[in-house]
Design a protein around this motif. Structure first.
Motif, PDB file in Angstrom:
ATOM      1  N   GLU A  80       4.288 -17.076  -3.368  1.00 19.65           N
ATOM      2  CA  GLU A  80       3.815 -16.496  -2.295  1.00 19.65           C
ATOM      3  C   GLU A  80       3.875 -17.302  -1.049  1.00 19.65           C
ATOM      4  O   GLU A  80       4.301 -18.713  -1.190  1.00 19.65           O
ATOM      5  N   THR A  81       4.369 -16.542   0.024  1.00 23.87           N
ATOM      6  CA  THR A  81       4.713 -17.318   1.463  1.00 23.87           C
ATOM      7  C   THR A  81       3.453 -17.249   2.341  1.00 23.87           C
ATOM      8  O   THR A  81       2.935 -16.228   2.253  1.00 23.87           O
ATOM      9  N   SER A  82       3.486 -18.154   3.227  1.00 22.73           N
ATOM     10  CA  SER A  82       2.330 -18.507   4.372  1.00 22.73           C
ATOM     11  C   SER A  82       2.984 -18.388   5.554  1.00 22.73           C
ATOM     12  O   SER A  82       4.205 -18.391   5.799  1.00 22.73           O
ATOM     13  N   GLU A  83       2.293 -18.350   6.723  1.00 19.84           N
ATOM     14  CA  GLU A  83       2.439 -18.383   7.944  1.00 19.84           C
ATOM     15  C   GLU A  83       3.495 -19.767   8.186  1.00 19.84           C
ATOM     16  O   GLU A  83       4.192 -19.778   8.987  1.00 19.84           O
ATOM     17  N   ARG A  84       2.839 -20.719   7.769  1.00 17.74           N
ATOM     18  CA  ARG A  84       3.404 -22.052   7.923  1.00 17.74           C
ATOM     19  C   ARG A  84       5.291 -21.893   7.445  1.00 17.74           C
ATOM     20  O   ARG A  84       5.816 -22.647   8.021  1.00 17.74           O
ATOM     21  N   GLN A  85       5.313 -21.425   6.227  1.00 16.06           N
ATOM     22  CA  GLN A  85       6.506 -21.139   5.860  1.00 16.06           C
ATOM     23  C   GLN A  85       7.536 -20.434   6.693  1.00 16.06           C
ATOM     24  O   GLN A  85       8.536 -20.876   6.821  1.00 16.06           O
ATOM     25  N   VAL A  86       6.796 -19.249   7.494  1.00 11.84           N
ATOM     26  CA  VAL A  86       7.550 -18.661   8.467  1.00 11.84           C
ATOM     27  C   VAL A  86       8.011 -19.678   9.280  1.00 11.84           C
ATOM     28  O   VAL A  86       9.234 -19.708   9.731  1.00 11.84           O
ATOM     29  N   ALA A  87       7.162 -20.460   9.848  1.00 13.07           N
ATOM     30  CA  ALA A  87       7.455 -21.406  10.821  1.00 13.07           C
ATOM     31  C   ALA A  87       8.656 -22.456  10.405  1.00 13.07           C
ATOM     32  O   ALA A  87       9.613 -22.786  11.103  1.00 13.07           O
ATOM     33  N   ASP A  88       8.491 -22.712   9.386  1.00 13.59           N
ATOM     34  CA  ASP A  88       9.409 -23.578   8.408  1.00 13.59           C
ATOM     35  C   ASP A  88      10.716 -23.345   8.561  1.00 13.59           C
ATOM     36  O   ASP A  88      11.684 -23.901   9.092  1.00 13.59           O
ATOM     37  N   VAL A  89      10.807 -21.874   8.125  1.00 12.67           N
ATOM     38  CA  VAL A  89      12.090 -21.295   7.936  1.00 12.67           C
ATOM     39  C   VAL A  89      12.638 -20.990   9.080  1.00 12.67           C
ATOM     40  O   VAL A  89      14.067 -21.425   9.359  1.00 12.67           O
ATOM     41  N   CYS A  90      12.036 -20.843  10.271  1.00 13.47           N
ATOM     42  CA  CYS A  90      12.674 -20.530  11.527  1.00 13.47           C
ATOM     43  C   CYS A  90      13.074 -21.860  12.202  1.00 13.47           C
ATOM     44  O   CYS A  90      14.093 -21.962  12.700  1.00 13.47           O
ATOM     45  N   ALA A  91      12.377 -23.089  11.813  1.00 14.34           N
ATOM     46  CA  ALA A  91      12.785 -24.464  12.265  1.00 14.34           C
ATOM     47  C   ALA A  91      13.949 -24.691  11.427  1.00 14.34           C
ATOM     48  O   ALA A  91      14.967 -25.347  12.336  1.00 14.34           O
ATOM     49  N   SER A  92      14.170 -24.434  10.123  1.00 16.84           N
ATOM     50  CA  SER A  92      15.326 -24.897   9.722  1.00 16.84           C
ATOM     51  C   SER A  92      16.386 -24.152   9.981  1.00 16.84           C
ATOM     52  O   SER A  92      17.627 -24.546  10.134  1.00 16.84           O
ATOM     53  N   ILE A  93      16.377 -22.657  10.259  1.00 23.28           N
ATOM     54  CA  ILE A  93      17.477 -21.670  10.985  1.00 23.28           C
ATOM     55  C   ILE A  93      17.842 -22.294  12.319  1.00 23.28           C
ATOM     56  O   ILE A  93      19.256 -22.575  12.586  1.00 23.28           O
ATOM     57  N   GLU A  94      16.966 -22.723  13.108  1.00 23.95           N
ATOM     58  CA  GLU A  94      17.185 -23.424  14.535  1.00 23.95           C
ATOM     59  C   GLU A  94      17.967 -24.793  14.079  1.00 23.95           C
ATOM     60  O   GLU A  94      19.056 -24.994  15.013  1.00 23.95           O
ATOM     61  N   THR A  95      17.719 -25.473  13.358  1.00 22.43           N
ATOM     62  CA  THR A  95      18.443 -26.944  13.087  1.00 22.43           C
ATOM     63  C   THR A  95      19.868 -26.479  12.565  1.00 22.43           C
ATOM     64  O   THR A  95      20.641 -27.239  12.967  1.00 22.43           O
ATOM     65  N   PHE A  96      19.648 -25.597  11.629  1.00 23.04           N
ATOM     66  CA  PHE A  96      21.241 -25.256  11.170  1.00 23.04           C
ATOM     67  C   PHE A  96      22.134 -24.581  12.172  1.00 23.04           C
ATOM     68  O   PHE A  96      23.448 -25.282  12.331  1.00 23.04           O
ATOM     69  N   CYS A  97      21.842 -24.096  13.068  1.00 25.26           N
ATOM     70  CA  CYS A  97      22.484 -23.545  14.281  1.00 25.26           C
ATOM     71  C   CYS A  97      22.920 -24.516  15.217  1.00 25.26           C
ATOM     72  O   CYS A  97      23.966 -24.728  15.496  1.00 25.26           O
ATOM     73  N   THR A  98      21.843 -25.317  15.433  1.00 25.85           N
ATOM     74  CA  THR A  98      22.298 -26.432  16.443  1.00 25.85           C
ATOM     75  C   THR A  98      23.295 -27.405  15.810  1.00 25.85           C
ATOM     76  O   THR A  98      24.272 -27.791  16.470  1.00 25.85           O
ATOM     77  N   VAL A  99      23.196 -27.637  14.544  1.00 24.21           N
ATOM     78  CA  VAL A  99      24.084 -28.580  13.831  1.00 24.21           C
ATOM     79  C   VAL A  99      25.591 -28.206  13.964  1.00 24.21           C
ATOM     80  O   VAL A  99      26.506 -28.779  14.143  1.00 24.21           O
ATOM     81  N   LEU A 100      25.516 -26.953  13.619  1.00 21.35           N
ATOM     82  CA  LEU A 100      26.894 -26.036  13.531  1.00 21.35           C
ATOM     83  C   LEU A 100      27.454 -25.967  14.859  1.00 21.35           C
ATOM     84  O   LEU A 100      28.554 -26.283  15.166  1.00 21.35           O
ATOM     85  N   LEU A 101      26.732 -25.860  16.049  1.00 19.09           N
ATOM     86  CA  LEU A 101      26.919 -25.753  17.271  1.00 19.09           C
ATOM     87  C   LEU A 101      27.739 -27.001  17.733  1.00 19.09           C
ATOM     88  O   LEU A 101      28.653 -26.975  18.766  1.00 19.09           O
ATOM     89  N   GLN A 102      26.955 -28.239  17.410  1.00 20.80           N
ATOM     90  CA  GLN A 102      27.400 -29.510  17.912  1.00 20.80           C
ATOM     91  C   GLN A 102      28.569 -29.553  17.205  1.00 20.80           C
ATOM     92  O   GLN A 102      29.476 -30.142  17.965  1.00 20.80           O
ATOM     93  N   ARG A 103      28.894 -29.329  16.086  1.00 23.85           N
ATOM     94  CA  ARG A 103      30.163 -29.506  15.349  1.00 23.85           C
ATOM     95  C   ARG A 103      31.373 -28.592  16.236  1.00 23.85           C
ATOM     96  O   ARG A 103      32.490 -29.302  16.259  1.00 23.85           O
ATOM     97  N   LEU A 104      30.943 -27.601  16.674  1.00 23.38           N
ATOM     98  CA  LEU A 104      32.147 -26.742  17.238  1.00 23.38           C
ATOM     99  C   LEU A 104      32.338 -27.428  18.475  1.00 23.38           C
ATOM    100  O   LEU A 104      33.555 -27.465  18.926  1.00 23.38           O
ATOM    101  N   GLU A 105      31.548 -27.860  19.360  1.00 26.50           N
ATOM    102  CA  GLU A 105      31.590 -28.346  20.521  1.00 26.50           C
ATOM    103  C   GLU A 105      32.536 -29.699  20.357  1.00 26.50           C
ATOM    104  O   GLU A 105      33.280 -30.012  21.086  1.00 26.50           O
ATOM    105  N   LYS A 106      32.266 -30.585  19.398  1.00 25.63           N
ATOM    106  CA  LYS A 106      32.969 -31.723  19.259  1.00 25.63           C
ATOM    107  C   LYS A 106      34.513 -31.324  18.944  1.00 25.63           C
ATOM    108  O   LYS A 106      35.222 -32.224  19.281  1.00 25.63           O
ATOM    109  N   GLU A 107      34.597 -30.365  17.870  1.00 30.14           N
ATOM    110  CA  GLU A 107      35.754 -29.988  17.770  1.00 30.14           C
ATOM    111  C   GLU A 107      36.555 -29.576  18.886  1.00 30.14           C
ATOM    112  O   GLU A 107      37.654 -29.998  19.286  1.00 30.14           O
TER     113      GLU A 107
END
Length: 195
Positions: A80-107
């Motif tokens: 079962e998933t809850s509202e808290r997990q929605v926020a966690d998943v969205c935060a994880s997606i944001e972290t993932f995108c931020t990390v990949l963007l940092q990598r692309l900028e450094k490249e």
């Protein structure tokens, strides 16, 4: 994807699977780029000046991969998933995108600058040839399934036509008896035949 998930109060298992698969595809697309396959190895061979930057790029890759693994772990344990997990998943997606963007900028800002200054002309031609060969392989890989599908359809149609012709051959088609009238010989021919 994140904007769609934020509107949800709860995540279904399929939505969490979709998020994991999407992030995995994005990660793989970044990992199998020509820069990763050809430029970075050429830079490693050309100089040790880039080692610190390459280590940092590797750490960013590992951070992005850790986000994917964490989400996959949640997926494995999800019932079962809850509202808290929605926020966690969205935060994880944001972290993932931020990390990949940092990598692309450094490249773009640091890696290419080092590559321009350290890789010689011959090596650039070698890298360019590898890029072109890679592009040709990608085009061929995209073309091959389309050609194969077209060939499969043509073969299927040919089999259908062959089967219909075979079915038509099996059916007895009545042929009316031909009637012909024997012509009687004309008197002139009869006279010429006896002479």
């Amino acid at each position: 994807m994140q904007s769609t998930l934020l509107r949800q109060q709860r995540l279904t298992l399929s939505q969490l699977e979709y998020a994991c698969e999407t992030l995995e595809r994005l990660y793989q697309a970044c990992h199998w780029r020509k820069i990763e396959l050809y430029l970075i190895p050429a830079l490693q061979n050309a100089t040790e000046q880039a080692n610190q930057l390459l280590d940092e790029l590797s750490r960013l890759n590992q951070a992005a991969l850790a986000v994917i693994r964490r989400l996959q772990g949640e997926l494995d344990q999800a019932n079962e998933t809850s509202e808290r997990q929605v926020a966690d998943v969205c935060a994880s997606i944001e972290t993932f995108c931020t990390v990949l963007l940092q990598r692309l900028e450094k490249e773009e800002k640091e890696l290419f600058a080092i590559a321009r200054s350290t890789i010689g002309g011959e090596a650039w031609f070698d890298i360019a040839n590898k890029f072109l060969a890679h592009d040709a392989q990608v085009v061929e890989a995209r073309r091959t399934p389309a050609v194969a599908e077209k060939d499969r359809k043509a073969l299927s149609q040919a089999r259908q036509v062959h089967a219909s012709l075979r079915d038509e051959d099996a059916v007895a088609v009545p042929v009316p008896k031909l009637r012909y009238h024997r012509r009687t010989r004309s008197a002139h021919r009869a006279a010429a035949g006896t002479a």
